[in-house]
Design an enzyme around this catalytic site. Structure first.
Site, PDB file in Angstrom:
ATOM      1  N   HIS A   1      -9.577   0.593  -8.986  1.00 17.53           N
ATOM      2  CA  HIS A   1      -9.896   1.241  -7.709  1.00 17.53           C
ATOM      3  C   HIS A   1      -9.870   2.759  -7.873  1.00 17.53           C
ATOM      4  O   HIS A   1     -10.805   3.462  -7.492  1.00 17.53           O
ATOM      5  CB  HIS A   1      -8.887   0.801  -6.639  1.00 17.53           C
ATOM      6  CG  HIS A   1      -9.010   1.535  -5.326  1.00 17.53           C
ATOM      7  ND1 HIS A   1      -9.511   0.956  -4.189  1.00 17.53           N
ATOM      8  CD2 HIS A   1      -8.700   2.816  -4.986  1.00 17.53           C
ATOM      9  CE1 HIS A   1      -9.521   1.847  -3.207  1.00 17.53           C
ATOM     10  NE2 HIS A   1      -9.015   2.989  -3.667  1.00 17.53           N
ATOM     11  N   GLU A   2      -8.775   3.251  -8.438  1.00 23.84           N
ATOM     12  CA  GLU A   2      -8.606   4.710  -8.545  1.00 23.84           C
ATOM     13  C   GLU A   2      -9.654   5.315  -9.483  1.00 23.84           C
ATOM     14  O   GLU A   2     -10.233   6.353  -9.175  1.00 23.84           O
ATOM     15  CB  GLU A   2      -7.192   5.046  -9.017  1.00 23.84           C
ATOM     16  CG  GLU A   2      -6.122   4.724  -7.990  1.00 23.84           C
ATOM     17  CD  GLU A   2      -6.311   5.490  -6.685  1.00 23.84           C
ATOM     18  OE1 GLU A   2      -6.894   6.584  -6.718  1.00 23.84           O
ATOM     19  OE2 GLU A   2      -5.915   4.985  -5.632  1.00 23.84           O
TER      20      GLU A   2
ATOM     21  N   HIS B   1     -13.001   5.860  -7.936  1.00 22.97           N
ATOM     22  CA  HIS B   1     -13.178   7.101  -7.170  1.00 22.97           C
ATOM     23  C   HIS B   1     -13.792   8.178  -8.068  1.00 22.97           C
ATOM     24  O   HIS B   1     -14.566   9.019  -7.600  1.00 22.97           O
ATOM     25  CB  HIS B   1     -11.850   7.594  -6.596  1.00 22.97           C
ATOM     26  CG  HIS B   1     -11.454   6.883  -5.338  1.00 22.97           C
ATOM     27  ND1 HIS B   1     -12.258   6.841  -4.219  1.00 22.97           N
ATOM     28  CD2 HIS B   1     -10.341   6.172  -5.024  1.00 22.97           C
ATOM     29  CE1 HIS B   1     -11.660   6.142  -3.280  1.00 22.97           C
ATOM     30  NE2 HIS B   1     -10.490   5.724  -3.737  1.00 22.97           N
TER      31      HIS B   1
ATOM     32  N   TYR C   1     -15.433  11.897   2.105  1.00 21.65           N
ATOM     33  CA  TYR C   1     -14.241  11.087   2.350  1.00 21.65           C
ATOM     34  C   TYR C   1     -13.783  11.177   3.800  1.00 21.65           C
ATOM     35  O   TYR C   1     -12.664  11.604   4.106  1.00 21.65           O
ATOM     36  CB  TYR C   1     -13.131  11.529   1.393  1.00 21.65           C
ATOM     37  CG  TYR C   1     -12.119  10.442   1.115  1.00 21.65           C
ATOM     38  CD1 TYR C   1     -12.493   9.248   0.525  1.00 21.65           C
ATOM     39  CD2 TYR C   1     -10.784  10.630   1.443  1.00 21.65           C
ATOM     40  CE1 TYR C   1     -11.571   8.257   0.278  1.00 21.65           C
ATOM     41  CE2 TYR C   1      -9.846   9.646   1.190  1.00 21.65           C
ATOM     42  CZ  TYR C   1     -10.252   8.461   0.624  1.00 21.65           C
ATOM     43  OH  TYR C   1      -9.324   7.480   0.367  1.00 21.65           O
TER      44      TYR C   1
ATOM     45  N   GLU D   1     -14.084   4.170  -0.089  1.00 15.49           N
ATOM     46  CA  GLU D   1     -12.934   3.289  -0.294  1.00 15.49           C
ATOM     47  C   GLU D   1     -13.380   1.877  -0.690  1.00 15.49           C
ATOM     48  O   GLU D   1     -12.821   1.251  -1.592  1.00 15.49           O
ATOM     49  CB  GLU D   1     -12.106   3.199   0.987  1.00 15.49           C
ATOM     50  CG  GLU D   1     -10.992   4.199   1.054  1.00 15.49           C
ATOM     51  CD  GLU D   1     -10.091   4.097  -0.161  1.00 15.49           C
ATOM     52  OE1 GLU D   1      -9.597   3.011  -0.464  1.00 15.49           O
ATOM     53  OE2 GLU D   1      -9.906   5.122  -0.828  1.00 15.49           O
TER      54      GLU D   1
ATOM     55  N   ASP E   1      -5.877   8.738   8.820  1.00 13.28           N
ATOM     56  CA  ASP E   1      -6.439   8.168   7.594  1.00 13.28           C
ATOM     57  C   ASP E   1      -7.893   8.613   7.399  1.00 13.28           C
ATOM     58  O   ASP E   1      -8.763   7.801   7.064  1.00 13.28           O
ATOM     59  CB  ASP E   1      -6.303   6.634   7.649  1.00 13.28           C
ATOM     60  CG  ASP E   1      -6.773   5.945   6.379  1.00 13.28           C
ATOM     61  OD1 ASP E   1      -6.661   6.546   5.293  1.00 13.28           O
ATOM     62  OD2 ASP E   1      -7.252   4.796   6.479  1.00 13.28           O
TER      63      ASP E   1
ATOM     64  N   HIS F   1      -9.297   3.739   4.935  1.00 12.45           N
ATOM     65  CA  HIS F   1      -8.681   2.556   4.323  1.00 12.45           C
ATOM     66  C   HIS F   1      -8.649   1.381   5.292  1.00 12.45           C
ATOM     67  O   HIS F   1      -8.163   0.314   4.956  1.00 12.45           O
ATOM     68  CB  HIS F   1      -7.242   2.841   3.883  1.00 12.45           C
ATOM     69  CG  HIS F   1      -7.127   3.806   2.760  1.00 12.45           C
ATOM     70  ND1 HIS F   1      -7.007   5.162   2.957  1.00 12.45           N
ATOM     71  CD2 HIS F   1      -7.100   3.622   1.413  1.00 12.45           C
ATOM     72  CE1 HIS F   1      -6.896   5.772   1.783  1.00 12.45           C
ATOM     73  NE2 HIS F   1      -6.959   4.864   0.831  1.00 12.45           N
TER      74      HIS F   1
HETATM   75 ZN   LIG Z   1      -8.979   4.780  -2.648  1.00  9.92          ZN
END
Ligand SMILES: [Zn+2]
Length: 360
Positions: A178-179, A182, A193, A202, A275, A280
């Site tokens: 996931h990271e 990005h 974002y 996301e 957020d 998210h």
């Molecule tokens: Zn993320």
């Protein structure tokens, strides 16, 4: 064409933590200091990093250039140990080709970087996150009981967790995927974002994070758990993961953490200022669309559904401020271009219809 190369500071790296701030906010208000203390320290750190990233972006710091000839079919990994400080990158503990050592966090981080590199290369012919052999660096044992993991635009960073709510952040390979995804988004569509484009940013990270796990385990769409962060929650937490692509909103329901707030359909879209406009939270909607398309197509999800999503992310047609309907429309177009007017096209169209997102 690859957009957003960071050598001129032209693209803005996302400081994305796998645990969103609204979860840590709630944890920070827990009465038990064993729970609130680590969450508060993690929030303070994350706020500091977000500010620092903005400043770095303003200054336009140059990214580290990959070594010449690095775009090979092999990753170039380095793992560091912060030894519970917040100094990055820390002490170098494992380089590409070194044997596994005694530290399980180091070994998992090394393997997760490799799994991510491998899926992108084998499935999509992509050479690392920038498609130019970018070395993959990671730091483990960051901070004291730090409740998060993040990509800071240059490297991966993992906390050990507080052991009460979160365990070691190197445990779920999909969190690593996931990271790092990005980073892929930063180098391609560079989705802004915030709001719907942020939720798409996301979601793309969840999609490829889950595909990296499925690829590593050799699972078909039907066999996969479609969870993000399974194995990360401590035994006392009532929940299975951070998010569920199969059933958004059901990953956890806990006294301390609260309930998973993700919607699965557009009619339940959450309008919030927190957020980053619910990036998210509302990612549950495109996440579920991907799950529906992939399971309808069957087989390995990275092959057809993943290829269609990858085509959209890297094809140049996705704008930085794209809405769900823009992304959905592009997946329909990509399905038609790659597979013609067959089952793939129908599966993708139907998936978006089921989550209530219009395709043009
Ligand atoms: Zn993320």
């Amino acid at each position: 064409m690859v957009r957003g190369m960071t050598t001129n500071g032209g693209s803005q790296p996302v400081f994305c933590t796998i645990v969103p701030p609204h979860v840590l906010d709630r944890l920070a208000r827990a009465e038990d200091p064993a729970l609130s203390g680590p969450a508060r320290r993690s929030l303070e750190h994350d706020a500091y990093q977000r500010t620092k990233r903005r400043l770095t972006t303003v200054i336009g710091a140059a990214a580290v250039a990959p070594p010449a000839g690095a775009a090979a079919d092999q990753p170039h990994r380095t793992v560091y140990d912060a030894e519970h400080t917040q100094d990055l990158p820390g002490t170098k503990v494992r380089e590409e080709g070194d044997d596994a050592g005694q530290d399980a966090s180091v070994n998992r981080a090394y393997a997760g970087l490799g799994a991510t590199f491998e899926l992108y290369l084998k499935a999509y012919g992509r050479h690392s996150i920038d498609d130019n052999g970018l070395p993959l660096d990671a730091t483990v044992h960051f901070g004291e009981g730090y409740d998060n993991a993040f990509w800071n635009g240059e490297q991966m960073v993992f906390g050990d967790g507080d052991d009460e709510i979160f365990l070691d952040f190197t445990i779920p390979v999909d969190v690593i995927g996931h990271e790092l995804t990005h980073g892929v988004t930063q180098h391609t569509a560079n989705l802004a974002y915030f709001g719907q484009s942020g939720a798409l940013n996301e979601s793309v990270s969840d999609v490829f994070g889950s595909l990296i796990k499925q690829y590593t385990l050799g699972q078909t769409a039907a066999e996969a758990d479609w969870l993000i962060g399974a194995g990360l929650l401590a035994p006392r937490v009532t929940g299975t993961a951070l998010r569920s692509m199969k059933a958004p909103g059901t990953a956890y329901d806990d006294d301390v953490l609260g309930k998973d707030p993700q919607p699965a359909k557009m009619e339940d879209y959450v309008r919030t200022g927190r957020d980053n406009g619910g990036v998210h939270i509302n990612s549950g909607i495109p996440n579920h669309a991907f799950y529906l398309a992939a399971t309808a197509l069957g087989g390995y999800a990275w092959e057809k559904a993943g290829q269609i999503w990858y085509d959209v992310l890297t094809g140049g047609g996705l704008t930085e401020d794209a809405l769900f309907t823009d992304f959905a429309t592009l997946t329909v177009k990509a399905a038609r271009e790659r597979y013609g007017a067959g089952d793939e096209l129908q599966a993708v169209k139907k998936a978006w219809e089921q989550v209530g997102v219009r395709t043009l």
